[in-house]
Design a protein around this motif. Structure first.
Motif, PDB file in Angstrom:
ATOM      1  N   GLU A 404      -0.384 -18.905   7.936  1.00 38.45           N
ATOM      2  CA  GLU A 404      -1.219 -18.128   8.879  1.00 38.45           C
ATOM      3  C   GLU A 404      -0.865 -18.479  10.313  1.00 38.45           C
ATOM      4  OE1 GLU A 404      -5.971 -17.597  10.035  1.00 38.45           O
ATOM      5  OE2 GLU A 404      -5.352 -18.906   8.382  1.00 38.45           O
ATOM      6  N   HIS A 405      -0.626 -19.763  10.565  1.00 36.80           N
ATOM      7  CA  HIS A 405      -0.290 -20.235  11.905  1.00 36.80           C
ATOM      8  C   HIS A 405       1.185 -20.625  11.933  1.00 36.80           C
ATOM      9  CE1 HIS A 405      -4.529 -20.303  13.107  1.00 36.80           C
ATOM     10  NE2 HIS A 405      -4.761 -20.758  11.886  1.00 36.80           N
ATOM     11  N   GLN A 406       1.938 -20.028  12.833  1.00 33.52           N
ATOM     12  CA  GLN A 406       3.387 -20.192  12.848  1.00 33.52           C
ATOM     13  C   GLN A 406       3.837 -21.606  13.201  1.00 33.52           C
ATOM     14  OE1 GLN A 406       5.587 -17.742  11.801  1.00 33.52           O
ATOM     15  NE2 GLN A 406       3.610 -16.934  11.119  1.00 33.52           N
ATOM     16  N   SER A 410       2.965 -23.471   4.963  1.00 37.39           N
ATOM     17  CA  SER A 410       1.917 -23.074   4.027  1.00 37.39           C
ATOM     18  C   SER A 410       1.409 -24.227   3.171  1.00 37.39           C
ATOM     19  CB  SER A 410       2.424 -21.942   3.121  1.00 37.39           C
ATOM     20  OG  SER A 410       3.576 -22.345   2.408  1.00 37.39           O
ATOM     21  N   GLY A 413      -1.033 -25.913   6.583  1.00 39.22           N
ATOM     22  CA  GLY A 413      -1.746 -25.015   7.478  1.00 39.22           C
ATOM     23  C   GLY A 413      -2.240 -25.735   8.721  1.00 39.22           C
TER      24      GLY A 413
END
Length: 434
Positions: A404-406, A410, A413
């Motif tokens: 979700e956050h670059q 994964s 996170g």
């Protein structure tokens, strides 16, 4: 001033183009490189007929080199498929290719390989003898053996694996002791069988000076083969292996007297605790000549995963003195490697080689890892990919599961330790619940 071989040039103080290439690659002072070459602890295999060669050094104080085996056989005669492997191996930054072709159009394949390859090329001429001579093994003559060797030399091969140390005395030890796997070296088994069928001495041992004549004339390096290498843990470090190693040391000194470069081939299968002692033994008995090892494979029970068992052994061996690692693929003991097998074997062996370079303090080795560490600390994904040993795979793994956050991955996170430490040390807040 003229010279015959790279060793002869080093002893005469002549700097060759190949020496200049190696010194620049390895960041080694020229005088140090030439001293090691003159003593025989470093080699630069460079056949005068290999026009496309760029040159690599193997031995004392240099990076660990990686070799790939390939070639055509009776069951797999697709020359283009093997040439695809060549192109892939070259793109993966290996330093040597051994052509183990033993059936069919071996000469055309070998010539194409030499023409297209900037890395050093090795062969095992006895593999080619039956087809080359069109005779049964029993009927091959001494002159036949040497005709095959001469053809490989003329074709531009940089190093030859010759099992000259497997003489009658060593053969008797094989017959008397209780090995589980006897001889697993293909070249060693062929010569042992020829000796038994003809009640004769190993032609390359008996006529060693004739072999040296060819090597000196074309500047070909001898890779003195280990016909008695252990094929399982049980057979490691036994009398026949050590007896052959003693013979190889004697043959090394004779080659050096003729300015012929030499490396020694080694095991094989071997328990981890035996590897350091074997490396020391080779260096002592063979007077510091570079050591080229297959593995060693540290367990016998992982067919399908022997690239891993060999990488474990290879890293240990290189840390304790081996200079050159032959790749092992997942297909070892099972079949001819596919293109994917080749890739897996190369990567496993390159990892082992680089790990040993770090342990041995090779100039520049640690800097690569430090650069990767800095990129990870900065969460700089593009730089991480560029520094990765296999950037394509690294990119594929990242892409297959985007977070979700670059600035994380994964797996963690927003709980990423690196991300959170960077934020806290920069005086920023951390929000884990949104």
């Amino acid at each position: 001033m003229s010279f015959t071989t790279q060793m002869d040039a080093a002893r005469k103080g002549i700097v060759t183009p190949q020496m200049q290439t190696v010194a620049a690659k390895e960041k080694v002072p020229m005088e140090d490189l030439m001293d090691r070459m003159a003593r025989g602890s470093v080699i630069i295999p460079a056949n005068k007929n290999h026009a496309s060669l760029q040159g690599e050094g193997v031995g004392e104080g240099l990076r660990i080199k990686v070799n790939v085996n390939l070639g055509i056989s009776k069951d797999c005669q697709d020359m283009e498929a093997e040439l695809d492997k060549v192109r892939t191996a070259l793109s993966m930054h290996i330093e040597a290719i051994m052509d183990l072709s033993c059936y069919g159009k071996t000469a055309p394949f070998r010539k194409r390989l030499v023409d297209m390859s900037p890395v050093m090329i090795g062969t095992v001429p006895v593999y080619d003898a039956v087809g080359f001579c069109d005779k049964n093994l029993r009927d091959i003559t001494v002159d036949d053996w040497f005709r095959v060797v001469e053809q490989h030399v003329v074709d531009g091969v940089d190093f030859l694996t010759i099992h000259a140390g497997l003489n009658r005395a060593t053969a008797e030890k094989i017959k008397k002791q209780q090995r589980i796997t006897n001889i697993v070296s293909r070249g060693g088994a062929l010569l042992f069988s020829w000796m038994e069928l003809n009640d004769a001495e190993n032609p390359f041992f008996q006529h060693y000076d004739r072999l040296l004549d060819l090597c000196e004339q074309h500047d070909v390096t001898l890779s003195l083969g280990d016909g008695c290498r252990p094929g399982c843990l049980h057979d490691a470090t036994d009398a026949s292996q050590v007896q052959e190693l003693i013979s190889l040391g004697e043959l090394t000194k004779r080659a050096w007297e003729r300015n012929v470069q030499v490396m020694i081939e080694g095991p094989g299968h071997m328990a981890m605790n035996e590897i350091p002692g074997n490396m020391m033994l080779e260096k002592r008995l063979c007077f510091g000549a570079p050591f080229y090892v297959l593995g060693p494979l540290v367990t016998d029970v992982a067919p399908g995963y022997d690239h891993i068992t060999a990488a474990i052994g290879g890293a240990i061996a290189a840390q304790h003195g081996a200079d050159f690692l032959c790749y092992v693929t997942p297909a070892e003991h099972l079949r001819l490697p596919s293109l994917d097998d080749l890739k897996e074997g190369i990567m496993a062996t390159r990892i082992a080689a680089h790990a040993a370079d770090i342990g041995r303090g090779i100039p520049g080795a640690r800097a690569w890892d430090d650069a990767m560490a800095k990129a990870r600390a900065d969460l700089d994904w593009e730089t991480m990919f560029q520094l990765a040993m296999d950037d394509k795979r690294a990119r594929e793994y990242r892409k297959s599961s985007m977070p979700e956050h670059q600035d994380s991955c994964s797996m963690c996170g927003k709980m990423c330790a690196v991300r959170n430490m960077n934020r806290i040390l920069a005086g920023k807040d951390i929000q884990l619940d949104d």
